[in-house]
Design a protein around this motif. Structure first.
Motif, PDB file in Angstrom:
ATOM      1  N   THR A 186       0.855  -1.188   0.000  1.00  0.00           N
ATOM      2  CA  THR A 186       0.000   0.000   0.000  1.00  0.00           C
ATOM      3  C   THR A 186       0.889   1.235   0.000  1.00  0.00           C
ATOM      4  OG1 THR A 186      -1.748  -1.138   1.227  1.00  0.00           O
ATOM      5  CG2 THR A 186      -1.814   1.273   1.195  1.00  0.00           C
ATOM      6  N   LEU A 187       0.732   2.032  -1.028  1.00  0.00           N
ATOM      7  CA  LEU A 187       1.459   3.300  -1.131  1.00  0.00           C
ATOM      8  C   LEU A 187       0.473   4.429  -0.835  1.00  0.00           C
ATOM      9  CD1 LEU A 187       4.009   4.951  -2.073  1.00  0.00           C
ATOM     10  CD2 LEU A 187       2.946   4.972  -4.341  1.00  0.00           C
ATOM     11  N   ASN A 233      -4.876  12.210 -13.039  1.00  0.00           N
ATOM     12  CA  ASN A 233      -4.542  11.069 -13.883  1.00  0.00           C
ATOM     13  C   ASN A 233      -3.447  10.269 -13.189  1.00  0.00           C
ATOM     14  OD1 ASN A 233      -4.651   9.520 -16.358  1.00  0.00           O
ATOM     15  ND2 ASN A 233      -2.679  10.407 -16.871  1.00  0.00           N
ATOM     16  N   ALA A 234      -3.509   8.948 -13.298  1.00  0.00           N
ATOM     17  CA  ALA A 234      -2.480   8.107 -12.675  1.00  0.00           C
ATOM     18  C   ALA A 234      -2.322   6.826 -13.482  1.00  0.00           C
ATOM     19  CB  ALA A 234      -2.840   7.770 -11.224  1.00  0.00           C
ATOM     20  N   GLN A 235      -1.100   6.302 -13.463  1.00  0.00           N
ATOM     21  CA  GLN A 235      -0.796   5.060 -14.173  1.00  0.00           C
ATOM     22  C   GLN A 235       0.094   4.195 -13.304  1.00  0.00           C
ATOM     23  OE1 GLN A 235       0.887   5.710 -18.033  1.00  0.00           O
ATOM     24  NE2 GLN A 235      -0.702   7.133 -18.667  1.00  0.00           N
ATOM     25  N   GLY A 236      -0.069   2.873 -13.450  1.00  0.00           N
ATOM     26  CA  GLY A 236       0.808   1.929 -12.774  1.00  0.00           C
ATOM     27  C   GLY A 236       0.207   1.255 -11.557  1.00  0.00           C
ATOM     28  N   PHE A 282      -2.596   4.000  -3.242  1.00  0.00           N
ATOM     29  CA  PHE A 282      -2.297   3.201  -4.431  1.00  0.00           C
ATOM     30  C   PHE A 282      -2.090   1.750  -4.011  1.00  0.00           C
ATOM     31  CE2 PHE A 282      -0.841   7.471  -5.335  1.00  0.00           C
ATOM     32  CZ  PHE A 282      -1.233   7.699  -6.646  1.00  0.00           C
ATOM     33  N   THR A 283      -2.646   0.817  -4.770  1.00  0.00           N
ATOM     34  CA  THR A 283      -2.416  -0.609  -4.558  1.00  0.00           C
ATOM     35  C   THR A 283      -2.217  -1.264  -5.920  1.00  0.00           C
ATOM     36  OG1 THR A 283      -4.802  -1.059  -4.605  1.00  0.00           O
ATOM     37  CG2 THR A 283      -3.789  -0.704  -2.442  1.00  0.00           C
ATOM     38  N   GLY A 284      -1.555  -2.411  -5.939  1.00  0.00           N
ATOM     39  CA  GLY A 284      -1.308  -3.062  -7.218  1.00  0.00           C
ATOM     40  C   GLY A 284      -0.874  -4.503  -7.079  1.00  0.00           C
TER      41      GLY A 284
END
Length: 363
Positions: free
Chosen positions: A295-296, A308-311, A323-325
């Motif tokens: 978790t960021l 806008n966000a990517q990744g 952010f999670t991924g």
């Protein structure tokens, strides 16, 4: 079939974006040097040789246009012929610009196509917003003394000369934050574009990042998650791992390995604009097993919003953006980029950044 596509959400009205797309002088500043073919006003020569994914200049001819919503060009680059379509769609915060390029004759090596798409995306999210902010600044009349400086001039005069006195009397109230922006960044903005009253030579815009400089384009575009969260909890509480603790004494040391990965994160501001910036966080898993969950949390300045966000998957709750991924394999990294809209022009980075509760480096 669409072979290349890129898009960006912009905090500007569609007519301003249309101006940046169709004015050759502005196009030269945020995309590439542009010439108008004198004998054919609908044709442009784009000096794209040297940009990632391009090997020659592009001869572009306008085949369809509907201001301020649609622009279609037929592009010839050597023995290739493509159709480039730019679509502007109104949104609650401004508009969305979508760029799509389709091959009509010739072929694209996979590497060229990937580099070209990355080039489009980086320019749309970096250089274009900077020019649009500059245009917004040009529409502010700071020379009024009798009223608070919140008047906006009519549409910008492309030659750079000031409008006639009668035109200056036409006022439109705009956000007072623009005035603060002019006091903090007036000297820097005077170098962006040439104008009738400017004495300094325009500062060149930075070249597009070279192919492979970042891997943000390789990650799929993601959207906001619908899972709610608390801003205070996001800033201070690490996200628990998915492994359920157990007190069973027979558990072997190797069984804890999947949660032993220690993630690190490095923050960098990669582009700045009058009303915002582009941030990048590189997540590293230096050793051990793949990080099964991470978790960021990025804490923005007051009034900041992600456009806008990517990744990674992301959601914003107040000033906290989570952010999670997917898992990051051992010895590998993952890059997250995001565009921030901020009313204070002095803000050039988030106020905080943590990966699983550990502060990011670079801030």
């Amino acid at each position: 079939m669409i072979e290349i596509s890129a898009q960006v959400d912009l905090s500007h009205p569609s007519d301003r974006v249309w101006q940046a797309l169709t004015n050759p002088q502005l196009l030269s500043r945020w995309f590439t040097e542009t010439e108008t073919v004198t004998q054919a006003p609908q044709r442009l020569l784009l000096h794209t040789a040297g940009l990632p994914g391009f090997h020659a200049a592009v001869d572009a001819e306008v085949t369809d246009q509907r201001a301020p919503e649609l622009l279609v060009l037929e592009c010839r680059e050597g023995d290739r012929r493509t159709q480039l379509t730019c679509t502007i769609t109104r949104t609650a915060d401004g508009c969305r610009l979508s760029v799509q390029e389709t091959m009509e004759h010739g072929t694209w090596p996979a590497e060229d196509r990937d580099h070209r798409e990355r080039c489009y995306q980086q320019i749309l999210t970096g250089r274009l917003p900077a020019i649009l902010d500059w245009l917004a600044f040009q529409q502010v009349d700071l020379r009024r003394g009798e009223d608070p400086p919140t008047a906006e001039l009519p549409a910008i005069v492309l030659s750079g000369r000031a409008p006639a006195p009668a035109d200056r009397r036409r006022r439109l109230v705009i956000v007072a934050a623009v005035t603060t922006a002019t006091l903090a960044t007036g000297a820097a903005l005077s170098a962006l574009l040439p104008g009738g009253e400017q004495t300094a030579a325009p500062a060149p815009l930075p070249p597009p990042p070279t192919a492979g400089a970042t891997n943000d384009s390789a990650a799929p575009r993601t959207s906001r998650s619908s899972r709610p969260t608390s801003a205070a909890a996001a800033r201070s509480t690490p996200r628990p791992t998915s492994r359920t603790p157990t007190a069973t004494p027979s558990r072997t040391p190797t069984s804890a390995a999947p949660s032993a990965a220690t993630m690190t994160a490095r923050y960098e501001t990669t582009a700045t604009r009058l009303f915002g910036y582009t941030g990048q966080v590189v997540l590293d898993n230096p050793d051990g097993p793949a990080a099964k969950s991470w978790t960021l949390v990025v804490t923005l300045a007051e009034g900041g919003t992600i456009t806008n966000a990517q990744g990674a998957n992301w959601q914003q709750d107040g000033r906290a953006v989570t952010f999670t991924g997917a898992p990051v394999p051992a010895g590998q990294s993952q890059t997250i980029t995001f565009d921030v809209r901020n009313p204070d022009p002095r803000t050039r980075a988030p106020e905080g950044c943590t990966i699983d509760g550990t502060p990011c480096t670079g801030l």
